[in-house]
Scaffold this active site. Structure first.
Site, PDB file in Angstrom:
ATOM      1  N   SER A  38       3.568   1.783   8.209  1.00 25.77           N
ATOM      2  CA  SER A  38       3.627   1.778   6.748  1.00 25.77           C
ATOM      3  C   SER A  38       3.820   3.184   6.195  1.00 25.77           C
ATOM      4  CB  SER A  38       2.328   1.227   6.158  1.00 25.77           C
ATOM      5  OG  SER A  38       2.100  -0.069   6.612  1.00 25.77           O
ATOM      6  N   HIS A  69       8.147  -1.859   4.194  1.00 31.41           N
ATOM      7  CA  HIS A  69       8.764  -2.114   5.499  1.00 31.41           C
ATOM      8  C   HIS A  69      10.142  -2.720   5.256  1.00 31.41           C
ATOM      9  CE1 HIS A  69       5.152  -1.619   8.067  1.00 31.41           C
ATOM     10  NE2 HIS A  69       4.586  -1.798   6.908  1.00 31.41           N
ATOM     11  N   HIS A  91       2.897  -7.936  11.083  1.00 30.28           N
ATOM     12  CA  HIS A  91       1.439  -7.780  11.131  1.00 30.28           C
ATOM     13  C   HIS A  91       0.749  -9.137  11.244  1.00 30.28           C
ATOM     14  CE1 HIS A  91       2.773  -4.136   8.911  1.00 30.28           C
ATOM     15  NE2 HIS A  91       1.800  -3.555   9.573  1.00 30.28           N
ATOM     16  N   TYR A  93      -1.978  -9.918   9.805  1.00 33.54           N
ATOM     17  CA  TYR A  93      -2.492 -10.339   8.483  1.00 33.54           C
ATOM     18  C   TYR A  93      -1.445 -11.043   7.630  1.00 33.54           C
ATOM     19  CZ  TYR A  93      -0.362  -6.023   6.614  1.00 33.54           C
ATOM     20  OH  TYR A  93       0.521  -5.029   6.288  1.00 33.54           O
ATOM     21  N   GLU A  94      -0.174 -10.874   7.984  1.00 32.36           N
ATOM     22  CA  GLU A  94       0.872 -11.561   7.213  1.00 32.36           C
ATOM     23  C   GLU A  94       0.890 -13.061   7.538  1.00 32.36           C
ATOM     24  OE1 GLU A  94       4.697  -9.074   6.667  1.00 32.36           O
ATOM     25  OE2 GLU A  94       3.780  -8.281   8.489  1.00 32.36           O
ATOM     26  N   ALA A 121      -0.162   3.726   9.854  1.00 31.04           N
ATOM     27  CA  ALA A 121      -0.995   4.368   8.832  1.00 31.04           C
ATOM     28  C   ALA A 121      -2.424   3.941   9.136  1.00 31.04           C
ATOM     29  CB  ALA A 121      -0.576   3.881   7.461  1.00 31.04           C
ATOM     30  N   MET A 232      -4.539  -1.855  10.864  1.00 33.63           N
ATOM     31  CA  MET A 232      -4.293  -3.293  11.022  1.00 33.63           C
ATOM     32  C   MET A 232      -3.085  -3.608  11.910  1.00 33.63           C
ATOM     33  SD  MET A 232      -4.770  -4.241   7.003  1.00 33.63           S
ATOM     34  CE  MET A 232      -6.002  -3.400   5.998  1.00 33.63           C
ATOM     35  N   SER A 233      -2.791  -2.722  12.847  1.00 33.09           N
ATOM     36  CA  SER A 233      -1.602  -2.950  13.686  1.00 33.09           C
ATOM     37  C   SER A 233      -1.806  -2.336  15.068  1.00 33.09           C
ATOM     38  CB  SER A 233      -0.375  -2.331  13.003  1.00 33.09           C
ATOM     39  OG  SER A 233      -0.490  -0.917  12.977  1.00 33.09           O
ATOM     40  N   ASN A 256      -5.759   8.025   4.392  1.00 34.31           N
ATOM     41  CA  ASN A 256      -6.905   7.989   3.461  1.00 34.31           C
ATOM     42  C   ASN A 256      -8.198   8.069   4.263  1.00 34.31           C
ATOM     43  OD1 ASN A 256      -5.885   5.061   4.167  1.00 34.31           O
ATOM     44  ND2 ASN A 256      -8.088   4.882   3.786  1.00 34.31           N
ATOM     45  N   HIS A 268      -3.123   0.689  -1.530  1.00 33.64           N
ATOM     46  CA  HIS A 268      -1.932   0.666  -0.679  1.00 33.64           C
ATOM     47  C   HIS A 268      -0.963   1.787  -1.098  1.00 33.64           C
ATOM     48  CE1 HIS A 268       1.129  -0.860   1.971  1.00 33.64           C
ATOM     49  NE2 HIS A 268       1.957  -1.129   0.980  1.00 33.64           N
TER      50      HIS A 268
END
Ligand code: HPA
Length: 294
Positions: A38, A69, A91, A93-94, A121, A232-233, A256, A268
């Site tokens: 990301s 993306h 991902h 989560y998608e 990220a 998350m990846s 962050n 985000h």
């Protein structure tokens, strides 16, 4: 008991079909593939003589839905080296199933790719890191709640019980460290940077399913478990790549501070902005690394 039969997107034959399609568009031998995280997609602009293939054109590939993306495979040259670059990933989560998340890696393996560079990220669990730092992943914690290799094993991909002692290749880590040291010295010498800040860190990446960012209590727990950064990846792809005996390099862009570390809320947009801010140094680091690991 109900069992899902071999899903079409997890077959070896499907990966062969995707690999053959990609080879029909770009016939040069590719030893190194790269996944852009990301906010880091701009690196794809550095690829020369590029051929771009939207994911929806590649047999059995899913599509990327998240903002930031582009969702395409870019084939071409970096520093004279042929590479395959995933601009956008799938991902968990998608809503994709794990076999879909790792399908591009499966395809790279079938294409004969030997080295996989995974970028992402991530939020920093470490108080000593700061947004804009890059973290070389030395190991990971799979806290995604599942394993991408769950289900019937196809020996053509790899062994039933793959070893995970050294997921992230030590020699690759040394190459990146050396490149980072040189870049920092050059930037100090030419005045780009006022001080020699150690922008490259090293740590443990904790993979979570998302899509929520974490609570401060969760971050506290992950710190106690040994995590330095959360995201998350990456973990599913790294596991799949090791299953296929590829050498893996992982680099996190710390975008962050994780929840509760600085007290700031996480957006985000902030993640994307930090990615853009470090784009210059990130590009340089990746270019030198790709030129060295061939
Ligand atoms: N948590 C999880 N994933 C992330 C974060 C975070 O703080 N920042 C970027 N990806």
């Amino acid at each position: 008991m109900f069992m899902v039969k071999n899903k079409s997107f997890m077959n070896y034959e499907n990966a062969v079909e995707a690999a053959e399609f990609i080879k029909s568009k770009y016939s040069k031998t590719i030893k190194t593939a790269l996944v852009l995280g990301s906010g880091l997609g701009a690196f794809a602009d550095e690829i020369e003589n590029s051929v771009k293939i939207p994911y929806e054109e590649i047999p059995h590939f899913a599509r990327s839905t998240v903002e930031g993306h582009a969702g395409q495979l870019v084939l071409g040259e970096i520093a004279g080296v042929s590479v395959a670059v995933q601009q956008g990933r799938f991902h968990f989560y998608e809503g994709y199933e794990m076999p879909q998340v790792i399908f591009p890696v499966r395809t790279f393996g079938v294409m004969g790719v030997e080295n996989l560079i995974l970028t992402n990220a991530a939020g920093s669990v470490q108080t000593s890191f700061k947004p804009g730092d890059l973290m070389l992943i030395r190991d990971h914690l799979n806290l995604m709640g599942t394993n991408p290799l769950r289900g019937a094993n196809d020996e053509r991909f790899g062994a039933r019980f793959p070893d995970m002692t050294e997921v992230y290749d030590k020699e690759f880590q040394e190459i990146v460290s050396e490149a980072a040291k040189n870049i920092a010295e050059e930037r100090l010498a030419d005045g780009t940077d006022k001080e020699l800040s150690p922008f490259l860190r090293r740590g443990v990446y904790c993979g979570l399913s998302g899509p929520t960012y974490e609570t401060p209590a969760e971050i506290h727990m992950f710190r106690m478990l040994g995590a330095d950064a959360v995201g998350m990846s990456t973990v599913p792809e790294a596991i799949a790549a090791r299953h296929q005996k590829m050498r893996v390099l992982g680099i996190s862009c710390i975008t962050n501070m994780a929840a509760g570390i600085s007290g700031d809320v996480i957006h985000h947009e902030e993640v994307m902005e930090t990615g853009a801010r470090v784009a210059g140094i990130f590009k340089e680091l990746l270019k030198r690394t790709i030129a060295t690991i061939v």
